[in-house]
Design a protein around this motif. Structure first.
Motif, PDB file in Angstrom:
ATOM      1  N   LEU A 221     -29.424 -48.964  46.409  1.00 49.07           N
ATOM      2  CA  LEU A 221     -30.640 -48.684  45.652  1.00 49.07           C
ATOM      3  C   LEU A 221     -30.553 -49.236  44.231  1.00 49.07           C
ATOM      4  CD1 LEU A 221     -31.311 -44.938  46.599  1.00 49.07           C
ATOM      5  CD2 LEU A 221     -32.630 -46.936  47.340  1.00 49.07           C
ATOM      6  N   PRO A 222     -31.684 -49.618  43.645  1.00 49.41           N
ATOM      7  CA  PRO A 222     -31.688 -49.938  42.214  1.00 49.41           C
ATOM      8  C   PRO A 222     -31.432 -48.662  41.422  1.00 49.41           C
ATOM      9  CG  PRO A 222     -33.930 -49.926  43.082  1.00 49.41           C
ATOM     10  CD  PRO A 222     -33.021 -49.801  44.264  1.00 49.41           C
ATOM     11  N   GLU A 223     -30.894 -48.803  40.217  1.00 47.69           N
ATOM     12  CA  GLU A 223     -30.493 -47.617  39.446  1.00 47.69           C
ATOM     13  C   GLU A 223     -31.654 -46.656  39.221  1.00 47.69           C
ATOM     14  OE1 GLU A 223     -28.582 -46.284  35.161  1.00 47.69           O
ATOM     15  OE2 GLU A 223     -28.685 -48.408  35.684  1.00 47.69           O
ATOM     16  N   ARG A 224     -32.843 -47.187  38.997  1.00 46.37           N
ATOM     17  CA  ARG A 224     -33.995 -46.320  38.752  1.00 46.37           C
ATOM     18  C   ARG A 224     -34.224 -45.344  39.907  1.00 46.37           C
ATOM     19  NH1 ARG A 224     -40.148 -48.633  37.778  1.00 46.37           N
ATOM     20  NH2 ARG A 224     -41.228 -46.609  37.822  1.00 46.37           N
ATOM     21  N   ASP A 225     -34.038 -45.802  41.145  1.00 47.31           N
ATOM     22  CA  ASP A 225     -34.238 -44.946  42.310  1.00 47.31           C
ATOM     23  C   ASP A 225     -33.059 -43.984  42.525  1.00 47.31           C
ATOM     24  OD1 ASP A 225     -36.614 -46.206  42.715  1.00 47.31           O
ATOM     25  OD2 ASP A 225     -35.973 -47.381  44.448  1.00 47.31           O
ATOM     26  N   ARG A 226     -31.888 -44.364  42.044  1.00 49.06           N
ATOM     27  CA  ARG A 226     -30.715 -43.506  42.253  1.00 49.06           C
ATOM     28  C   ARG A 226     -30.886 -42.129  41.603  1.00 49.06           C
ATOM     29  NH1 ARG A 226     -26.384 -48.215  40.732  1.00 49.06           N
ATOM     30  NH2 ARG A 226     -26.438 -49.339  42.741  1.00 49.06           N
ATOM     31  N   TRP A 227     -31.541 -42.101  40.452  1.00 44.85           N
ATOM     32  CA  TRP A 227     -31.740 -40.821  39.777  1.00 44.85           C
ATOM     33  C   TRP A 227     -32.575 -39.877  40.643  1.00 44.85           C
ATOM     34  CZ3 TRP A 227     -29.169 -39.515  35.483  1.00 44.85           C
ATOM     35  CH2 TRP A 227     -28.600 -40.543  34.721  1.00 44.85           C
ATOM     36  N   VAL A 229     -33.314 -40.087  43.968  1.00 45.23           N
ATOM     37  CA  VAL A 229     -32.646 -39.792  45.235  1.00 45.23           C
ATOM     38  C   VAL A 229     -31.475 -38.840  44.998  1.00 45.23           C
ATOM     39  CG1 VAL A 229     -31.322 -40.789  47.149  1.00 45.23           C
ATOM     40  CG2 VAL A 229     -33.372 -41.950  46.305  1.00 45.23           C
ATOM     41  N   GLY A 230     -30.791 -38.998  43.858  1.00 43.97           N
ATOM     42  CA  GLY A 230     -29.692 -38.106  43.524  1.00 43.97           C
ATOM     43  C   GLY A 230     -30.141 -36.663  43.393  1.00 43.97           C
ATOM     44  N   LEU A 231     -31.324 -36.434  42.807  1.00 46.37           N
ATOM     45  CA  LEU A 231     -31.846 -35.070  42.672  1.00 46.37           C
ATOM     46  C   LEU A 231     -32.266 -34.499  44.023  1.00 46.37           C
ATOM     47  CD1 LEU A 231     -33.903 -35.447  39.371  1.00 46.37           C
ATOM     48  CD2 LEU A 231     -31.726 -34.256  39.687  1.00 46.37           C
ATOM     49  N   VAL A 232     -32.804 -35.347  44.889  1.00 53.37           N
ATOM     50  CA  VAL A 232     -33.126 -34.900  46.255  1.00 53.37           C
ATOM     51  C   VAL A 232     -31.839 -34.483  46.974  1.00 53.37           C
ATOM     52  CG1 VAL A 232     -34.027 -35.607  48.504  1.00 53.37           C
ATOM     53  CG2 VAL A 232     -35.210 -36.327  46.410  1.00 53.37           C
ATOM     54  N   TRP A 233     -30.802 -35.304  46.841  1.00 55.07           N
ATOM     55  CA  TRP A 233     -29.497 -35.010  47.433  1.00 55.07           C
ATOM     56  C   TRP A 233     -28.919 -33.716  46.858  1.00 55.07           C
ATOM     57  CZ3 TRP A 233     -25.933 -34.881  50.849  1.00 55.07           C
ATOM     58  CH2 TRP A 233     -24.565 -34.856  50.550  1.00 55.07           C
ATOM     59  N   LEU A 234     -29.111 -33.492  45.557  1.00 57.62           N
ATOM     60  CA  LEU A 234     -28.648 -32.270  44.906  1.00 57.62           C
ATOM     61  C   LEU A 234     -29.301 -31.037  45.532  1.00 57.62           C
ATOM     62  CD1 LEU A 234     -27.454 -30.485  42.628  1.00 57.62           C
ATOM     63  CD2 LEU A 234     -29.360 -31.230  41.192  1.00 57.62           C
ATOM     64  N   ALA A 235     -30.617 -31.060  45.660  1.00 55.53           N
ATOM     65  CA  ALA A 235     -31.331 -29.910  46.231  1.00 55.53           C
ATOM     66  C   ALA A 235     -30.906 -29.656  47.672  1.00 55.53           C
ATOM     67  CB  ALA A 235     -32.836 -30.148  46.143  1.00 55.53           C
ATOM     68  N   ALA A 236     -30.761 -30.725  48.442  1.00 55.49           N
ATOM     69  CA  ALA A 236     -30.375 -30.576  49.852  1.00 55.49           C
ATOM     70  C   ALA A 236     -28.958 -30.026  49.978  1.00 55.49           C
ATOM     71  CB  ALA A 236     -30.483 -31.926  50.560  1.00 55.49           C
ATOM     72  N   SER A 237     -28.040 -30.543  49.185  1.00 52.40           N
ATOM     73  CA  SER A 237     -26.654 -30.086  49.237  1.00 52.40           C
ATOM     74  C   SER A 237     -26.536 -28.636  48.789  1.00 52.40           C
ATOM     75  CB  SER A 237     -25.778 -30.985  48.354  1.00 52.40           C
ATOM     76  OG  SER A 237     -24.426 -30.638  48.458  1.00 52.40           O
ATOM     77  N   GLY A 238     -27.262 -28.265  47.722  1.00 52.77           N
ATOM     78  CA  GLY A 238     -27.249 -26.877  47.262  1.00 52.77           C
ATOM     79  C   GLY A 238     -27.806 -25.926  48.295  1.00 52.77           C
ATOM     80  N   LEU A 239     -28.897 -26.328  48.937  1.00 48.11           N
ATOM     81  CA  LEU A 239     -29.509 -25.504  49.984  1.00 48.11           C
ATOM     82  C   LEU A 239     -28.551 -25.307  51.157  1.00 48.11           C
ATOM     83  CD1 LEU A 239     -31.920 -24.058  51.312  1.00 48.11           C
ATOM     84  CD2 LEU A 239     -32.720 -26.300  52.095  1.00 48.11           C
ATOM     85  N   ALA A 240     -27.915 -26.377  51.590  1.00 45.04           N
ATOM     86  CA  ALA A 240     -26.998 -26.290  52.734  1.00 45.04           C
ATOM     87  C   ALA A 240     -25.795 -25.417  52.411  1.00 45.04           C
ATOM     88  CB  ALA A 240     -26.548 -27.697  53.132  1.00 45.04           C
ATOM     89  N   ALA A 241     -25.239 -25.563  51.193  1.00 46.54           N
ATOM     90  CA  ALA A 241     -24.085 -24.753  50.808  1.00 46.54           C
ATOM     91  C   ALA A 241     -24.463 -23.277  50.723  1.00 46.54           C
ATOM     92  CB  ALA A 241     -23.519 -25.242  49.474  1.00 46.54           C
ATOM     93  N   ASP A 242     -25.633 -22.990  50.176  1.00 46.51           N
ATOM     94  CA  ASP A 242     -26.073 -21.598  50.064  1.00 46.51           C
ATOM     95  C   ASP A 242     -26.321 -20.996  51.444  1.00 46.51           C
ATOM     96  OD1 ASP A 242     -26.475 -19.888  47.735  1.00 46.51           O
ATOM     97  OD2 ASP A 242     -28.473 -19.535  48.581  1.00 46.51           O
ATOM     98  N   TRP A 243     -26.899 -21.768  52.354  1.00 48.36           N
ATOM     99  CA  TRP A 243     -27.129 -21.309  53.729  1.00 48.36           C
ATOM    100  C   TRP A 243     -25.810 -20.951  54.410  1.00 48.36           C
ATOM    101  CZ3 TRP A 243     -25.226 -24.001  58.033  1.00 48.36           C
ATOM    102  CH2 TRP A 243     -25.627 -23.499  59.285  1.00 48.36           C
ATOM    103  N   SER A 244     -24.753 -21.705  54.095  1.00 52.15           N
ATOM    104  CA  SER A 244     -23.457 -21.463  54.736  1.00 52.15           C
ATOM    105  C   SER A 244     -22.703 -20.297  54.118  1.00 52.15           C
ATOM    106  CB  SER A 244     -22.584 -22.717  54.642  1.00 52.15           C
ATOM    107  OG  SER A 244     -22.089 -22.898  53.328  1.00 52.15           O
TER     108      SER A 244
END
Length: 399
Positions: A221-227, A229-244
């Motif tokens: 990804l270009p750097e502009r999109d990484r920010w 997508v990174g926040l989407v990944w953050l929310a998904a990872s936090g949700l999955a960890a909390d579910w577990s």
């Protein structure tokens, strides 16, 4: 006043009061703005100002306002922990693995041991552990709270000393980075729930697969999109960890730790972190202060805080002194490094908030740990200044 008026009044207090104190009293040499914000949260909470003026507290911090503030605080601290994970430079840790492993292990292990001893002694009284925590969980949690170093506050102090980018400053950051990895590992161990072992196994397997995929995607990804997508990944990872059952903060840290820091422009990352600290982290500091309690008599809480502070400071200094002798450091390095690693505040406060959320510690213990973290951080700069023989920069160049 309607809910929106009260919410904005709370936000006005959160941002105005600490800033005015910080500017008027000029505390920056020993207490940066973030530390003043934490202290303000304690004073504005139910245990101090709320006890003196209960009408004020029930008006400004109604259940609806607290719920709104908590939502902002959760997201703020998730972003902050995510950034801390991204900025971990594990390549440098590996490159200097002997020095880093010996120093960081002793700097972490000694205060952890003394903190565990203090925790075991106080838990015998039967009044300091949480309703859902086992003795070993509370003991390990309190011990780790005494041991950890707050990387973001350390960065602020090193920058103020003008040694952040020097070899000495980078060396201290490597030791603190090791602490950052260790604290989340210990937290995962403490939160390990055999009743949810299946979920946690699913999370770990799913995380490994998702992390591999996200790394491949981010590299393209270009750097502009990484920010974004990174926040989407953050929310998904936090949700999955909390579910577990591992808590969303563990997911937030893991979400950042698998991303390479060189995928993001350094100046933009610094600006982003500073923006988070400026605009939304003060809400987390106040919400932390609102959770303090003096129900078991303020004197008992203060005594406990003093004991834990002693365990933290003495353990850290002993550990670093021992590392210095083993590795044959230049004279004075162990003292400077030992005090620089005393900074706690942010990461430690996030850690003990999680312990409180999970019922592993109770509110008075949380209050004592919070006071210990603030005191430990505020000691750093004055102790360095008091013992400094010549300038820190000269010592750095000599090292």
């Amino acid at each position: 006043m309607n809910d929106s008026d009260v919410f904005l009044l709370a936000m006005l207090m959160i941002f105005a009061i600490p800033y005015l104190v910080w500017r008027i009293v000029r505390t920056d040499s020993y207490a940066p703005l973030v530390v003043v914000q934490i202290i303000a949260g304690i004073l504005l909470g139910p245990g101090v100002l709320g006890a003196v003026f209960p009408g004020y507290y029930s008006l400004v911090f109604s259940p609806h306002v607290i719920a709104a503030l908590n939502g902002i605080a959760w997201w703020a601290v998730m972003i902050f922990v995510w950034i801390a994970g991204i900025e971990l430079d594990l390549k440098q840790v590996w490159k200097h693995r002997l020095d880093t492993s010996v120093t960081a292990s002793l700097a972490l292990g000694m205060p952890f041991l003394l903190g565990c001893i203090a925790a075991a002694a106080m838990l015998k009284l039967g009044v300091w552990s949480g309703v859902a925590g086992k003795s070993w969980q509370a003991t390990f949690g309190i011990g780790m709270a005494c041991a950890v170093t707050a990387l973001p506050i350390l960065v602020l102090f090193l920058d103020r000393l003008e040694i952040l980018r020097s070899p000495f400053g980078q060396r201290v950051l490597r030791y603190a980075s090791f602490d950052d990895v260790a604290i989340w590992g210990v937290l995962a161990l403490i939160l390990l729930d055999w009743n949810r072992a299946g979920r946690q196994l699913v999370f770990l397997i799913g995380y490994a697969v998702a992390a591999y995929a996200i790394r491949k995607l981010m590299a393209r990804l270009p750097e502009r999109d990484r920010w974004y997508v990174g926040l989407v990944w953050l929310a998904a990872s936090g949700l999955a960890a909390d579910w577990s059952g591992l808590h969303f903060m563990v997911g937030a840290f893991l979400a950042g730790a698998i991303l390479d820091s060189d995928w993001f422009d350094r100046k933009q990352m610094d600006l982003f972190r500073d923006g988070v600290l400026l605009s939304i982290m003060p809400v987390f500091f106040l919400s932390t202060g609102l959770r303090t309690s003096w129900n078991m008599h303020g004197g008992a809480v203060l005594i406990l805080a003093a004991v834990l502070l002693l365990a933290s400071v003495v353990g850290k200094l002993l550990g670093v002194q021992l590392a210095g002798k083993i590795l044959k450091w230049p004279r004075g390095d162990a003292y400077r490094i030992g005090w620089l690693l005393q900074t706690k505040a942010l990461i430690m406060i996030i850690f003990v908030n999680i312990l409180l959320d999970k019922g592993i510690i109770d509110h008075p213990t949380f209050t004592a740990l919070l006071l210990m973290a603030v005191a430990s951080t505020m000691l750093t700069m004055p102790m360095l200044a008091a013992k400094r023989a010549g300038s820190v920069v000269d010592a750095v160049e000599a090292g």
